[in-house]
Design an enzyme around this catalytic site. Structure first.
Site, PDB file in Angstrom:
ATOM      1  N   GLY A   8       0.819  -1.208   0.000  1.00  0.00           N
ATOM      2  CA  GLY A   8       0.000   0.000   0.000  1.00  0.00           C
ATOM      3  C   GLY A   8       0.847   1.249   0.000  1.00  0.00           C
ATOM      4  CB  THR A  10       0.559   4.216   4.583  1.00  0.00           C
ATOM      5  OG1 THR A  10      -0.192   5.325   4.064  1.00  0.00           O
ATOM      6  CG2 THR A  10       1.153   4.613   5.924  1.00  0.00           C
ATOM      7  CG  ASN A  11       2.124   0.812   7.020  1.00  0.00           C
ATOM      8  OD1 ASN A  11       3.250   1.167   7.367  1.00  0.00           O
ATOM      9  ND2 ASN A  11       1.026   1.251   7.600  1.00  0.00           N
ATOM     10  CB  VAL A  13       0.541  -6.058   5.155  1.00  0.00           C
ATOM     11  CG1 VAL A  13       0.220  -7.207   6.104  1.00  0.00           C
ATOM     12  CG2 VAL A  13       0.121  -4.734   5.775  1.00  0.00           C
ATOM     13  CG  ASP A 110      -6.116  -1.198  -2.733  1.00  0.00           C
ATOM     14  OD1 ASP A 110      -6.451  -0.937  -3.911  1.00  0.00           O
ATOM     15  OD2 ASP A 110      -5.960  -0.311  -1.864  1.00  0.00           O
ATOM     16  CG  ASP A 130      -9.298  -0.339   2.821  1.00  0.00           C
ATOM     17  OD1 ASP A 130      -8.720  -0.094   3.900  1.00  0.00           O
ATOM     18  OD2 ASP A 130      -8.792  -1.025   1.926  1.00  0.00           O
TER      19      ASP A 130
END
Length: 256
Positions: A8, A10-11, A13, A110, A130
């Site tokens: 994503g 930002t992060n 996973v 996503d 989300d």
């Protein structure tokens, strides 16, 4: 075992599944400058803490909204797990969902993965909220088709913009304040963001339901979902890691 990657804005996973069982899940800040070796050293150390051997990983799948990170993550799976990375959105990867919008290729991977997982679990018309870098509302009809959605600025993005645009306003954490009326600057900002987004959730979901004209379930997912799920009765279900399970389901379909 299956390695799942959700890249994503930002992060990123990473998760490991043994069949349907989640064996481990880890999160790192997104940085497109990272190399496959940096990912590999970091991930293997965390896997070792859970007694997970890289030799047990036989397949890998990824959903990404960060194209600049794709090369390094693809090399990660080749070099450290000796497997080719299946990427949602690439030709030949089946999602088992109809995308009924004007420009299907523009939908983020996503969002479609979330829709696949949510439909598999609930089998009814729904709104998937989300809480990511953007706050998105994705709509799945009662046939399981993706029919569109809404994109709004994310919670942290709004806080950062407020801090940058107003010189005297501090950078604050996202928290639920004890009351709506703030008694000083920090609590006033937290109230504005928190209850402002509660109003956003309630207002948009109500308008979507009215426009759709049939009962719909509202599902909250994403990193900040637990913070907002109990704040309003319009959210029916909290499923913070929906995309991880969706990637597992998509891999199983394509592996066949």
């Amino acid at each position: 075992m299956l390695l799942v990657i959700d890249a994503g804005n930002t992060n990123i996973v990473f998760a490991v599944f043994d069949g349907e069982k989640l064996r481990g899940q880890w999160r790192m800040a997104t940085d497109v400058r990272r190399t496959s070796d940096e990912y590999g050293v970091w991930l293997l150390q965390l896997m070792a803490r859970e007694n997970l051997s890289p030799d047990k990983i036989k397949a890998a799948i990824m959903s990404s909204v960060v194209p600049q990170a794709t090369f390094s993550l693809r090399m990660l799976t080749r070099q450290y797990f000796h497997t080719e990375l299946l990427i949602v959105g690439e030709p030949g990867v089946e999602l088992d969902i109809n995308v009924r919008i004007d420009r299907p290729r523009e939908v983020g991977a996503d969002r479609l993965v979330n829709a696949v997982a949510a439909w598999q679990r609930h089998k009814q018309a729904m709104i998937i909220v989300d809480f990511g870098t953007a706050t998105t509302f994705d709509v799945v009809d009662d046939k399981g088709d993706y029919i569109g959605g809404v994109i709004a600025p994310g919670v942290n993005l709004s806080l950062e913009a407020l801090h940058r645009a107003a010189a005297k306003l501090p950078n604050v954490a996202v928290e639920r304040p004890l009351q709506v009326i703030g008694k000083e600057t920090v609590t006033a900002m937290q109230s504005g963001i928190y209850f402002g987004y509660v109003g956003l959730i309630e207002g948009i979901t109500e308008r979507i339901r009215k426009e759709y004209g049939k009962p719909m379930r509202v599902i909250a997912t994403g990193g900040l979902a637990p913070l907002f799920a109990k704040a309003t009765p319009v959210i029916d279900v909290l499923e913070p890691d929906l995309i991880i399970d969706g990637l597992r389901l998509i891999y199983q379909r394509n592996a066949k």
